[in-house]
Motif scaffolding. Structure first.
Motif, mmCIF file in Angstrom:
data_model
loop_
_atom_site.group_PDB
_atom_site.id
_atom_site.type_symbol
_atom_site.label_atom_id
_atom_site.label_comp_id
_atom_site.label_asym_id
_atom_site.label_seq_id
_atom_site.Cartn_x
_atom_site.Cartn_y
_atom_site.Cartn_z
ATOM 1 N N LYS A 22 3.090 11.307 3.269
ATOM 2 C CA LYS A 22 1.915 11.891 2.901
ATOM 3 C C LYS A 22 0.809 11.420 2.037
ATOM 4 C CE LYS A 22 1.416 14.941 -1.379
ATOM 5 N NZ LYS A 22 1.029 15.754 -1.147
ATOM 6 N N ASN A 23 -0.329 11.626 2.698
ATOM 7 C CA ASN A 23 -1.529 10.580 2.318
ATOM 8 C C ASN A 23 -1.563 9.743 3.235
ATOM 9 O OD1 ASN A 23 -2.720 12.959 1.046
ATOM 10 N ND2 ASN A 23 -1.492 11.710 -0.287
ATOM 11 N N LYS B 284 0.742 -1.349 0.023
ATOM 12 C CA LYS B 284 0.100 -0.089 -0.079
ATOM 13 C C LYS B 284 0.927 1.270 -0.300
ATOM 14 C CE LYS B 284 -4.159 -1.716 2.001
ATOM 15 N NZ LYS B 284 -4.687 -2.067 3.372
ATOM 16 N N GLY C 174 0.802 4.741 -2.538
ATOM 17 C CA GLY C 174 0.920 4.973 -2.801
ATOM 18 C C GLY C 174 1.518 6.821 -2.941
ATOM 19 N N SER C 175 1.677 7.886 -2.090
ATOM 20 C CA SER C 175 2.018 9.323 -3.010
ATOM 21 C C SER C 175 3.285 9.422 -2.775
ATOM 22 C CB SER C 175 1.328 10.229 -2.237
ATOM 23 O OG SER C 175 -0.347 10.528 -2.150
ATOM 24 N N LEU C 176 4.130 9.282 -2.056
ATOM 25 C CA LEU C 176 5.526 8.928 -2.257
ATOM 26 C C LEU C 176 6.197 8.255 -3.509
ATOM 27 C CD1 LEU C 176 6.272 8.470 2.029
ATOM 28 C CD2 LEU C 176 6.177 10.943 0.673
ATOM 29 N N ARG C 177 5.673 7.041 -3.392
ATOM 30 C CA ARG C 177 6.507 5.964 -4.747
ATOM 31 C C ARG C 177 7.562 5.974 -4.751
ATOM 32 N NH1 ARG C 177 2.975 3.718 -8.025
ATOM 33 N NH2 ARG C 177 0.535 5.270 -8.486
ATOM 34 N N ASP D 45 -1.709 20.348 1.931
ATOM 35 C CA ASP D 45 -0.560 18.868 0.963
ATOM 36 C C ASP D 45 -0.480 17.832 1.793
ATOM 37 O OD1 ASP D 45 0.349 20.429 -0.586
ATOM 38 O OD2 ASP D 45 1.853 21.669 0.510
ATOM 39 N N GLU D 46 -1.405 17.126 3.195
ATOM 40 C CA GLU D 46 -1.010 16.388 4.027
ATOM 41 C C GLU D 46 0.426 15.684 4.061
ATOM 42 O OE1 GLU D 46 -4.160 12.652 4.563
ATOM 43 O OE2 GLU D 46 -4.370 14.449 3.644
ATOM 44 N N TYR D 47 1.477 16.286 4.149
ATOM 45 C CA TYR D 47 2.824 16.037 4.150
ATOM 46 C C TYR D 47 3.330 16.247 6.009
ATOM 47 C CZ TYR D 47 7.823 15.340 2.524
ATOM 48 O OH TYR D 47 8.674 15.081 2.313
#
Length: 268
Positions: A239-240, A135, A139-142, A220-222
């Motif tokens: 993040k997120n 997951k 996700g956003s961080l990749r 940015d939910e970071y």
């Protein structure tokens, strides 16, 4: 006229008979009556004492039942509490929570926080937990292939858990790299636009290497964090709601020339 002695003797003897039954001398009768009277008086006093004691006991019980607080708390019972007391306490507690929520919302002026999530997070101490690596990778961080295999631990991060905290509040940080949950106390909160930074100390270690800081932006939910312990220093990035914790030594890389510096002259 003289009374024959035989008659006097007969009269004296007749005093001891009444209707054909023998009787006691008057002195003995008075003594018997006096003793009987004394017994009756003692019994009456005993009965009266018992009655007064019972009345006093009943009176005390009724008094404490009507006013439990008069017993200095020793006989208080929730069932005797005034019906409005519980509702007043509940109302005060709810008002206090509402004030806390409003203060937290006002602190972040550039973002509209979710009051329901803030309310749920007020009593929450843990800010992160282990997550499914797949997951996080999706996700956003990749994370890169190297980051996936360098030993970093993938986590789920709740931004509202730290967002709901102020100076003096407690947090718990699970450090999977060392298998320890550290307990921290927030000493300072800095607000800089949409970025808020919480910093404090861990109570688990008797060492100067026992501190933490977490900075996050809700737009940015970071979030970025640093956790310093005697067993090592670890970086947080999320993040997120998904991210990782990694040993700071693993996460730090020198530039290609191998020098850790900033060229003050810059390029022209």
């Amino acid at each position: 006229m003289s009374v024959p002695s035989s008659f006097r003797n007969s009269t004296d003897r007749s005093v001891h008979y009444l209707s054909g039954r023998p009787t006691r001398p008057a002195g003995q009768i008075r003594q018997s009556i006096a003793r009987a009277t004394m017994r009756v008086q003692r019994n009456q006093a005993l009965i009266m004492g018992l009655v007064l004691t019972g009345a006093a006991t009943v009176g005390l019980l009724l008094h404490f039942r009507m006013d439990p607080s008069s017993a200095n708390g020793s006989l208080q019972d929730a069932s005797y509490a005034p019906s409005g007391a519980a509702s007043e306490q509940s109302g005060a507690s709810a008002s206090h929570r509402d004030d806390d929520i409003q203060r937290l919302v006002s602190r972040r002026s550039t973002f509209s926080l979710d009051r329901t999530q803030l309310q749920a997070a007020l009593s929450k101490k843990a800010i992160l937990q282990l997550a499914d690596p797949d997951k996080v990778i999706a996700g956003s961080l990749r994370p890169s292939a190297k980051q996936i295999s360098d030993g970093r631990q993938f986590i789920a991060y709740d931004p509202y858990a730290i967002e709901s905290k102020s100076v003096g509040d407690d947090i718990e940080v699970y450090l999977p790299n060392i298998g320890l949950t550290a307990h921290g106390v927030i000493d300072n909160v800095e607000v800089n636009g949409d970025i808020i930074r919480w910093s404090g100390r861990f109570e688990d270690f008797n060492s100067t290497q026992s501190s933490f800081s977490i900075s996050q932006t809700m737009i940015d939910e970071y979030a970025l964090g640093v956790f310093e312990t005697p067993m090592g220093t670890f970086n947080l990035e999320a993040k997120n709601g998904l991210g990782w914790i990694v040993d700071q030594g693993t996460d730090f890389h020198l530039p290609a020339d191998g020098k850790d510096y900033v060229d003050s002259k810059g390029k022209r």
